[in-house]
Design an enzyme around this catalytic site. Structure first.
Site, PDB file in Angstrom:
ATOM      1  CG  MET A 153       6.279  -5.537  -8.227  1.00 12.44           C
ATOM      2  SD  MET A 153       7.392  -5.695  -6.804  1.00 12.44           S
ATOM      3  CE  MET A 153       7.739  -7.434  -6.791  1.00 12.44           C
ATOM      4  CG  ASN A 209      -7.242   8.556   4.906  1.00  9.24           C
ATOM      5  OD1 ASN A 209      -8.442   8.684   4.644  1.00  9.24           O
ATOM      6  ND2 ASN A 209      -6.360   8.211   3.996  1.00  9.24           N
ATOM      7  CD  GLU A 239      -7.640  15.003  11.570  1.00 10.03           C
ATOM      8  OE1 GLU A 239      -8.812  15.276  11.294  1.00 10.03           O
ATOM      9  OE2 GLU A 239      -7.007  15.580  12.463  1.00 10.03           O
ATOM     10  N   GLY A 240      -2.652  12.590   8.701  1.00 14.22           N
ATOM     11  CA  GLY A 240      -1.318  12.888   8.153  1.00 14.22           C
ATOM     12  C   GLY A 240      -0.512  13.757   9.096  1.00 14.22           C
ATOM     13  N   GLY A 256      -1.732  14.891  12.576  1.00 16.47           N
ATOM     14  CA  GLY A 256      -1.805  13.991  13.728  1.00 16.47           C
ATOM     15  C   GLY A 256      -3.014  13.063  13.691  1.00 16.47           C
ATOM     16  CG  ASP A 262       0.106   0.250   4.434  1.00 16.66           C
ATOM     17  OD1 ASP A 262      -1.120   0.229   4.638  1.00 16.66           O
ATOM     18  OD2 ASP A 262       0.603   0.349   3.304  1.00 16.66           O
ATOM     19  CB  SER A 265       7.460   4.730   7.439  1.00 16.41           C
ATOM     20  OG  SER A 265       6.356   5.583   7.239  1.00 16.41           O
ATOM     21  N   GLY A 280       9.731   4.515  -1.487  1.00 17.39           N
ATOM     22  CA  GLY A 280       9.186   3.149  -1.518  1.00 17.39           C
ATOM     23  C   GLY A 280       8.437   2.890  -0.220  1.00 17.39           C
TER      24      GLY A 280
HETATM   25  O1  RIB Z   1      -0.629   1.787   1.358  1.00 14.06           O
HETATM   26  C1  RIB Z   1       0.325   1.815   0.341  1.00 14.06           C
HETATM   27  C2  RIB Z   1       0.087   0.696  -0.625  1.00 14.06           C
HETATM   28  O2  RIB Z   1      -1.135   0.900  -1.279  1.00 14.06           O
HETATM   29  C3  RIB Z   1       1.108   0.593  -1.726  1.00 14.06           C
HETATM   30  O3  RIB Z   1       2.228  -0.181  -1.364  1.00 14.06           O
HETATM   31  C4  RIB Z   1       0.318   0.001  -2.873  1.00 14.06           C
HETATM   32  O4  RIB Z   1       0.636  -1.314  -3.169  1.00 14.06           O
HETATM   33  C5  RIB Z   1      -1.144   0.145  -2.477  1.00 14.06           C
HETATM   34  O5  RIB Z   1      -1.696  -1.048  -2.164  1.00 14.06           O
END
Ligand code: RIB
Length: 303
Positions: free
Chosen positions: A12, A183, A211-212, A215, A242, A272, A277
């Site tokens: 969370m 990264n 590299e954010g 690129g 992610d 994203s 969030g």
């Molecule tokens: O990669 C982002 C995530 O890293 C966040 O959502 C947080 O929970 C951490 O695990």
């Protein structure tokens, strides 16, 4: 349809939005506080599901309200939750995130994630065998990650290791991963003795360094390739990595060449970061296709 197994963390996220970070010993007022589902594993699962994959999430939560909302959230996204353990004597993992000055800092309390055991990986052998790809990160025990990678190798299932958060890894684990996606910062910790270009050349078509906004780089066996990122307005970068990993995996399972899969992933990650969030801004496949179409149209007009 891509069939993806994601083994990893569920947290969370307790997010504070503030104009600047507090100094040690100082108290300041922040602007906003959010409680939203996160964790690298769950974020990747949500990103993959929104992009149309059939996703199985494998991990552990506590028997508490955070665990229950994480479950609910995964189900809402159409993710299979059969292989999530609910531990009665442990709490759900939390991530304490500060979003300030255009970037984030995160402190993770692993809790139930630290209890994800090899037993559960043994119990999903068939799932791994049938998967198009398995994705792992490093917010669950390294022994479990190592065991899962070995099993993927044995069953000849491609395995993508996203080595985040940063930590040094045994060389054989690096060798056994089909794809490795650190990264820049994580790459330095994995390969402290070499320059990035030399390391990329050691792992052709396998080591993908993000590299954010600069690129992504990889080596295709003949030359170093740089795939630029899209120029986007950033609200919150949490979960961008992610989204990149999930979309990259999907691109691969769709049969895209490595560079195309990275372009697809860059596009998804770029979208994203537009919302606050980790999971809020993750695009659906329809949104991605629409943006891709708009970009193609723009390029055609400028030719
Ligand atoms: O990669 C982002 C995530 O890293 C966040 O959502 C947080 O929970 C951490 O695990």
């Amino acid at each position: 349809m891509s069939n993806i197994v994601i083994i990893g963390s569920m947290n969370m996220d307790l997010v504070v939005i503030t104009s600047r970070r507090a100094h040690p010993g100082e108290t300041i007022f922040g602007e906003e506080f959010l409680t939203v589902p996160g964790g690298k594993g769950a974020n990747q699962a949500v990103a993959a599901a929104r992009l149309g994959a059939k996703v199985h999430m494998v991990g552990a939560v506590g028997n508490d309200s955070f665990g229950a909302s994480i479950f609910q959230n995964l189900k809402k996204e159409g993710i299979n939750t059969t292989n999530i353990q609910v531990l009665s004597d442990e709490s759900t993992g939390t991530a304490h995130i500060t979003v300030a000055e255009g970037d984030n800092t995160i402190i993770v309390i692993p809790a139930a994630n630290a209890r994800l055991s090899v037993d559960i990986i043994q119990s999903i052998r068939k799932l791994i065998e049938d998967a198009s790809i398995v994705i792992l990160q490093l917010e669950v025990p390294l022994t479990t990650v190592a065991y899962a990678i070995d099993l993927c190798n044995e069953l000849q299932t491609p395995v993508l290791l996203n080595p985040a958060p940063a930590q040094a890894l045994p060389k054989d684990m690096i060798d056994k991963a089909t794809y490795l996606t650190p990264n820049e910062h994580e790459a330095k910790i994995l390969f402290p003795d070499d320059e990035l270009e030399a390391v990329l050349k050691k792992y052709p078509n396998k080591l993908i360094v993000t590299e954010g906004e600069k690129g992504v780089r990889f080596y295709d066996g003949e030359q170093l390739i740089h795939v630029p990122a899209r120029n986007v307005e950033v609200v919150d970068t949490t979960g961008a990595g992610d989204t990149f990993n999930a979309a990259f995996a999907i691109g691969l399972t769709k049969g895209y060449k490595l560079k195309e899969a990275i372009e697809f992933a860059n596009l998804a990650a770029g979208l994203s970061v537009g919302r606050l969030g980790a999971q809020a801004g993750m695009p659906t496949l329809e949104q991605l296709i629409q943006v891709q179409g708009e970009m193609d149209e723009k390029n055609r007009r400028h030719q």
